[in-house]
Design a protein around this motif. Structure first.
Motif, mmCIF file in Angstrom:
data_model
loop_
_atom_site.group_PDB
_atom_site.id
_atom_site.type_symbol
_atom_site.label_atom_id
_atom_site.label_comp_id
_atom_site.label_asym_id
_atom_site.label_seq_id
_atom_site.Cartn_x
_atom_site.Cartn_y
_atom_site.Cartn_z
ATOM 1 N N TRP A 1 31.246 15.280 37.719
ATOM 2 C CA TRP A 1 31.259 15.530 39.165
ATOM 3 C C TRP A 1 29.931 15.157 39.798
ATOM 4 C CZ3 TRP A 1 33.622 21.130 39.821
ATOM 5 C CH2 TRP A 1 34.956 21.107 39.361
ATOM 6 N N GLN B 1 38.196 48.115 35.011
ATOM 7 C CA GLN B 1 38.856 47.579 36.187
ATOM 8 C C GLN B 1 39.630 46.334 35.793
ATOM 9 O OE1 GLN B 1 35.942 47.823 39.387
ATOM 10 N NE2 GLN B 1 37.005 46.185 40.446
ATOM 11 N N ARG C 1 40.979 39.022 33.993
ATOM 12 C CA ARG C 1 40.500 39.376 35.322
ATOM 13 C C ARG C 1 40.129 40.842 35.212
ATOM 14 N NH1 ARG C 1 42.634 41.939 39.010
ATOM 15 N NH2 ARG C 1 44.506 42.432 37.885
ATOM 16 N N GLN D 1 35.913 38.670 38.229
ATOM 17 C CA GLN D 1 35.799 39.847 39.106
ATOM 18 C C GLN D 1 34.358 39.951 39.585
ATOM 19 O OE1 GLN D 1 38.483 42.859 39.486
ATOM 20 N NE2 GLN D 1 39.245 40.795 39.678
ATOM 21 N N LYS E 1 32.755 39.618 42.233
ATOM 22 C CA LYS E 1 32.344 40.273 43.474
ATOM 23 C C LYS E 1 32.103 41.768 43.260
ATOM 24 C CE LYS E 1 33.600 37.235 47.197
ATOM 25 N NZ LYS E 1 34.665 36.319 46.806
ATOM 26 N N TRP E 2 32.529 42.311 42.111
ATOM 27 C CA TRP E 2 32.283 43.728 41.856
ATOM 28 C C TRP E 2 30.954 43.983 41.179
ATOM 29 C CZ3 TRP E 2 34.535 47.200 44.488
ATOM 30 C CH2 TRP E 2 35.804 46.929 45.034
ATOM 31 N N PRO F 1 27.801 43.834 42.101
ATOM 32 C CA PRO F 1 26.822 44.697 42.769
ATOM 33 C C PRO F 1 27.142 46.184 42.594
ATOM 34 C CG PRO F 1 27.448 42.900 44.224
ATOM 35 C CD PRO F 1 28.361 42.825 43.026
ATOM 36 N N HIS F 2 28.422 46.505 42.517
ATOM 37 C CA HIS F 2 28.808 47.899 42.302
ATOM 38 C C HIS F 2 28.263 48.390 40.960
ATOM 39 C CE1 HIS F 2 31.179 51.515 42.023
ATOM 40 N NE2 HIS F 2 31.762 51.085 40.922
ATOM 41 N N TYR F 3 28.475 47.595 39.938
ATOM 42 C CA TYR F 3 28.010 48.018 38.612
ATOM 43 C C TYR F 3 26.482 47.957 38.527
ATOM 44 C CZ TYR F 3 32.869 48.132 37.589
ATOM 45 O OH TYR F 3 34.193 48.465 37.648
ATOM 46 N N SER G 1 37.954 53.175 38.834
ATOM 47 C CA SER G 1 38.163 52.693 40.193
ATOM 48 C C SER G 1 39.432 53.323 40.746
ATOM 49 C CB SER G 1 38.287 51.180 40.192
ATOM 50 O OG SER G 1 39.468 50.803 39.545
ATOM 51 N N GLY G 2 39.550 53.283 42.047
ATOM 52 C CA GLY G 2 40.685 53.911 42.700
ATOM 53 C C GLY G 2 41.989 53.169 42.474
ATOM 54 N N TRP G 3 41.913 51.878 42.169
ATOM 55 C CA TRP G 3 43.133 51.082 41.994
ATOM 56 C C TRP G 3 42.882 50.107 40.874
ATOM 57 C CZ3 TRP G 3 39.799 47.538 42.635
ATOM 58 C CH2 TRP G 3 38.874 47.654 43.674
ATOM 59 N N ASP G 4 43.893 49.403 40.480
ATOM 60 C CA ASP G 4 43.721 48.315 39.534
ATOM 61 C C ASP G 4 43.058 48.802 38.239
ATOM 62 O OD1 ASP G 4 44.040 45.732 38.757
ATOM 63 O OD2 ASP G 4 42.229 44.958 39.719
ATOM 64 N N HIS H 1 31.001 47.731 48.273
ATOM 65 C CA HIS H 1 31.097 47.415 46.845
ATOM 66 C C HIS H 1 31.659 48.568 46.033
ATOM 67 C CE1 HIS H 1 29.080 43.621 47.264
ATOM 68 N NE2 HIS H 1 28.087 44.185 47.904
ATOM 69 N N ASN I 1 34.363 50.803 44.375
ATOM 70 C CA ASN I 1 35.774 50.620 44.017
ATOM 71 C C ASN I 1 36.619 51.876 44.216
ATOM 72 O OD1 ASN I 1 35.109 52.117 41.766
ATOM 73 N ND2 ASN I 1 34.973 50.323 40.416
ATOM 74 N N PRO J 1 42.941 45.035 45.191
ATOM 75 C CA PRO J 1 43.272 44.410 43.918
ATOM 76 C C PRO J 1 44.367 45.225 43.234
ATOM 77 C CG PRO J 1 40.900 44.726 44.120
ATOM 78 C CD PRO J 1 41.538 45.462 45.250
ATOM 79 N N PRO J 2 45.228 44.615 42.433
ATOM 80 C CA PRO J 2 45.203 43.199 42.068
ATOM 81 C C PRO J 2 45.903 42.263 43.058
ATOM 82 C CG PRO J 2 46.860 44.351 40.786
ATOM 83 C CD PRO J 2 46.191 45.384 41.631
ATOM 84 N N LEU K 1 39.643 56.753 48.309
ATOM 85 C CA LEU K 1 40.664 57.099 47.319
ATOM 86 C C LEU K 1 40.228 58.298 46.489
ATOM 87 C CD1 LEU K 1 41.663 53.560 46.058
ATOM 88 C CD2 LEU K 1 42.917 55.035 47.627
#
Ligand SMILES: Cc1cc2nc3c(=O)[nH]c(=O)nc-3n(C[C@H](O)[C@H](O)[C@H](O)COP(=O)(O)OP(=O)(O)OC[C@H]3O[C@@H](n4cnc5c(N)ncnc54)[C@H](O)[C@@H]3O)c2cc1C
Lengths: 467, 420
Positions: A69, A373, A380, A399, A401-402, A404-406, A421-424, B52, B54, B94-95, B311
């Motif tokens: 490229w 997560q 993913r 993943q 974009k997460w 910074p959280h960690y 996490s709340g989901w996933d 950020h 979750n 997500p997801p 949540l």
């Protein structure tokens, strides 16, 4: 009159008239030079680099460049500001004389300095057998020239590529081969790819990824020798399990060696792990005493990190080179109360087999891992590493974009396993052993000994081992 | 009646032109609980941290009807896509979010499929900007919104998506009605507002039907643009469902120009209010790149977002946001936080370390940011270069109702002409 005025005067005078030399004209060297100027340093600045090129960027070399490229010579680093330096490119530094404050060059020149920055980075570890390494079709990958040659060789469509070593660079190149639809074998002595930086649990996932993409991955085997044909082109490799691989192109991705040899005799704390320095980039001498005029940054630096029990970390990461250079350059032209510490959380990214891998913190510092997560099956996910009940690192697959959280959790020494996490949420959140190889055992014979009788006389002395 | 909170004052239409003094008040309580149970977050550090986190959801369906302990008489937590559309990426977690976003990204600017998609638009964008400025020749008064800021993004997003530009008047009206109807403010729910709400719902509905028809056409006969590509995509994540495709197409068409219109209008307005900055940009056109970032910090196109909720109990800045509570993240206030930006109320086109939240952060980072940047850089850069002696006619200009997509309805400007 207070003390502040003459000290301020001193700093002003220093910034205007001092001579600063930077050895190593790559990422850390360039960013340091730019920062020096941004900090108001107007004195003389010399940048020494053994490569003939203007500073360029390495991460694309194993990715975009190999895919075709971007040409290898289009990877020059953007200049963030004018550095107005005396560039000595294409000539290596061969010595550092701290008594007379001179850098010795390969062409016999001597460059005087008031302060010097060591930013000589690392080089690729070559295939250990020199005759075999010299065979046509055997490559390493660290420099622009390497990448250009490797890219050409790939474009000529070899019938099979053998990659020795499944660290980040080896895995990335294997991925490129598959994208180019070239047959590739990866030989890795460890149990899986990426085990060193990310541990066996993640390594297993990386192994599946490689196999799913058609890589012939052989783990737990070493390459014992390479064989060439009559014309001196590599043809096959012998593996330690007595099998043979027919390959007409070989990449030795064996990790790196720190460029410290030129510092021999300088009395600095330099060794195979890099040049020891404090968190402000000030080099230690072999006694472990901090120096005033020698600074270190980038891949070659090795500094203690508060979050990792003050262990001396050498980080071979892009953002470490940038931030380390900025912090160190600031400290080179400022005085004590205004020093900056370099306390970056190490981070890494890699692109392979369609997956963006990122990590933050120091995964090998952890002994447990928990998926926190996403979905491992879909490649993913985020996983956290723990050490004695606190989170010390995290890795993400697609993943990013997460991160910074960690990073925030690691900086706060948050508990491990971290709150889900709340989901996933993955099916299984339970921590399991992260499966890192045993930490290196100390060598039996010390290279450094203590001498002297009086406490004030006691000095460390470097005694090269006779082999 | 008890005194209004700073947040309630922000929401008032009469304060639309300058919400910043109320933001400053708000920042004194970084996480401020409102009477209706909403938690309003106004400081940079806290906004970033929640972006950020979750444990923060963007999916309105995961939020209970009323927040725990809220005053049910207080309005202000309904969502913008109230009509029967499926959740878009901006309203999902997500997801699903990741799957749909990456599917869409592939056709927008994601390498390896379409790495040049955005940069290839540059000449076209410049041609449109030049045409708009040429049209102003001979005029002495222009409206920056209608004559300049609006036509560019609309033309570009239609091209990117493959939406016929001839239909612009139709969806323009739907978007206007939808935006007008959406008011989180404390103004009394008069009959007029009721009617607007009904109009808004109908508009979103019709907008959805229009897009559905367009997608059906593309299903039969592929055409240019992202929508057609998405209808026919069988990428690694599989095909998006029809319903998801429709909402996300509506979202792209809507967000793809609405925010950019405001950004261009606000950028011109800000520069006219800061003649030193304008002059600097004229002398050093290369400052347009950092300059646009600064203008975006200064007047964020999206002032806040309103579909997030907790949540779990989240402890932050000495407050616990209880599980289920709605959370409003105030980009507009965070971007002026003096703890993060020195002299935040000054315009500094060369501001160092300008990590503003004008495009948000985290997984919902603005999908269209690369395109918006290109458009605004071209538009504002050329405006500064070519418009002679522009002068604001009215300051502040009239503002639209909507609090989230805050922007002037018109920016009348007197000019001495257009240079070539
Ligand atoms: C193929 C490849 C892919 C990578 N991908 C990633 C990635 O995806 N993500 C990431 O975070 N990092 C990546 N890295 C690592 C990253 O490139 C390094 O961390 C970074 O280059 C370090 O910069 P540095 O300036 O410290 O050292 P270097 O870049 O190694 O520069 C040191 C310079 O000093 C010169 N030098 C050495 N000795 C002397 C001497 N005696 N006299 C004069 N000059 C000398 C060297 O020739 C070299 O030019 C990658 C590296 C490689 C090689």
């Amino acid at each position: 009159m207070t003390m502040a005025a003459p000290i301020a005067e001193l700093v002003r005078d220093y910034k205007a008239n001092a001579r600063i030399v930077i050895v190593g004209a790559s990422l850390a060297g360039l960013r340091a030079a730019e920062t020096l100027r941004a900090e108001g340093f107007t004195g003389s600045l010399t940048i020494i680099g053994d490569e003939p090129y203007e500073p360029y960027d390495r991460p694309p070399l194993s990715k975009q460049v190999l895919k075709g490229w971007v040409p290898a010579d289009h990877t020059e680093l953007p200049r963030l500001r004018h550095v107005d330096a005396d560039w000595r490119l294409g000539v290596a530094a061969t010595g550092l004389d701290r008594d007379t404050k001179h850098v010795r060059l390969a062409n016999g020149d001597q460059v005087p300095y008031d302060r010097v920055l060591i930013a000589t980075g690392t080089r690729a570890r070559q295939w250990p057998n020199p005759t075999e390494a010299a065979l046509e079709g055997v490559f390493a990958l660290r420099t622009r020239d390497h990448a250009a040659r490797l890219q050409q060789a790939l474009a000529a469509r070899p019938s099979r590529v053998l990659v020795i070593g499944a660290g980040f660079v080896g895995s990335e190149v294997a991925s490129v081969c598959r994208e180019l639809d070239l047959p590739v074998t990866v030989a890795e002595r460890g149990p899986a790819p990426l085990v060193g930086p990310l541990g066996g649990v993640i390594g297993e996932i990386a192994a599946e990824m490689q196999r799913d993409h058609g890589v012939d991955l052989r783990c737990g085997v070493g390459v014992s020798s390479l064989e060439g044909d009559a014309s001196g082109h590599v043809r096959r490799a012998q593996l330690s399990d007595d099998t043979t691989i027919e390959a007409d192109m070989v990449l030795a991705a064996l990790g790196s060696i720190r460029n410290v040899e030129w510092l021999e005799g300088s009395g600095l704390a330099a060794g195979i792990w890099g040049v020891g320095c404090d968190a402000g980039g000030r080099a230690f001498d072999i006694n472990g005493v901090v120096t005033d005029s020698v600074f270190v940054a980038g891949d070659v630096a090795r500094a203690p990190h508060v979050l990792y029990e003050y262990e001396f970390l050498a980080m071979e990461h892009w953002d470490n080179a940038v931030l380390g250079a900025e912090v160190t350059a600031h400290n080179m032209v400022n005085l004590e109360p205004h020093y900056y510490p370099h306390l970056l959380l190490p981070g890494f990214w890699s692109g392979q087999f369609g997956v963006n891998i990122k990590s933050v913190g120091v995964p090998p510092f952890g002994d447990e891992i928990a998926f926190v997560q996403g979905s491992v099956k879909d490649r993913r996910f985020a996983a956290a590493y723990g050490h004695r009940g606190r989170i010390v690192a995290a890795v993400t697959f697609n993943q990013g974009k997460w991160l910074p959280h960690y990073a925030g959790l690691i900086e706060r020494s948050a508990p491990f396993p971290p709150p889900p996490s709340g989901w996933d949420q993955p099916d299984d959140l339970k921590p399991i052993p992260a499966e890192f190889p045993e930490h290196g055992v100390p060598t039996a014979i010390p290279d450094v000994v203590l001498t002297g009788h009086d406490p004030s006389e006691r000095r460390a002395e470097f005694r090269p081992r006779r082999r | 009646m008890s005194e209004e909170t700073p947040w309630q004052q922000v929401l008032r239409h009469e304060n639309r032109a300058n919400p910043y003094p109320f933001y400053a008040e708000l920042r004194k309580t970084p996480v401020a609980r409102q009477p209706n149970g909403t938690y309003v977050v106004s400081t940079y550090r806290e906004v970033v941290s929640l972006l950020h986190d979750n444990r923060v959801s963007s999916d309105p369906t995961k939020r209970p009807g009323t927040a725990p302990g809220a005053d049910p008489a207080e309005p202000g937590t309904e969502t913008i896509t109230a009509a029967d559309l499926e959740p878009s990426i901006i309203d999902s977690d997500p997801p699903e979010h990741d799957r749909n976003r990456s599917t869409m990204l592939r056709h927008f600017y994601g390498p390896p499929q379409s790495p040049h998609q955005i940069s290839d638009l540059d000449p076209e964008i410049r041609r449109i900007v030049a045409g708009l400025l040429d049209n102003m020749k001979g005029k002495t008064r222009i409206d920056v919104v209608d004559d300049f800021a609006y036509p560019l993004p609309v033309t570009v997003i239609c091209k990117v998506l493959g939406v016929p530009l001839e239909d612009e008047p139709r969806f323009h009206a739907w978007i206007r009605d939808a935006l007008e109807s959406f008011d989180l403010g404390p103004e009394p729910t008069s009959e007029e507002i009721q009617r607007e709400v009904a109009d808004g719902h109908r508009a979103v509905q019709e907008f959805g039907e229009y897009i559905t028809e367009l997608l059906d056409q593309y299903a039969e006969q592929p055409g240019p643009g992202m929508l057609s590509a998405m209808v026919h995509d069988d990428g690694p994540e599989g095909r998006m469902s029809q319903g998801t495709l429709v909402t996300n197409a509506v979202l792209l068409l809507f967000a793809g120009h609405e925010t950019t219109v405001n950004l261009i209008a606000h950028s011109v307005l800000t520069l006219l209010r800061h003649p030193e900055a304008l002059e600097k940009l004229r002398r050093r056109p290369e400052l347009i790149v950092p300059g646009v970032e600064e203008l975006l910090r200064f007047e964020s196109s999206v002032q806040f977002w309103h579909t997030r909720s907790a949540l779990d109990d989240i402890e932050i800045a000495g407050t616990t946001i209880p599980k289920g509570a709605p959370i409003f993240l105030l980009y507009g206030a965070a971007n002026r936080d003096p703890q993060r930006f020195t002299d935040p109320d000054e315009v500094d086109l060369e501001r160092p370390d300008n990590q503003h939240l004008g495009y948000s952060q985290g997984i919902h980072f603005c999908f269209g940011a690369p395109l918006a940047r290109l458009e605004v850089q071209a538009a504002v850069g050329e405006f500064v270069r070519r418009v002679r002696n522009p002068r604001l006619v009215e300051d502040p200009p009239p503002y639209r109702r909507n609090q989230i997509f805050r922007g002037p309805r018109q920016v009348p400007v007197d000019i001495d002409g257009i240079t070539d």
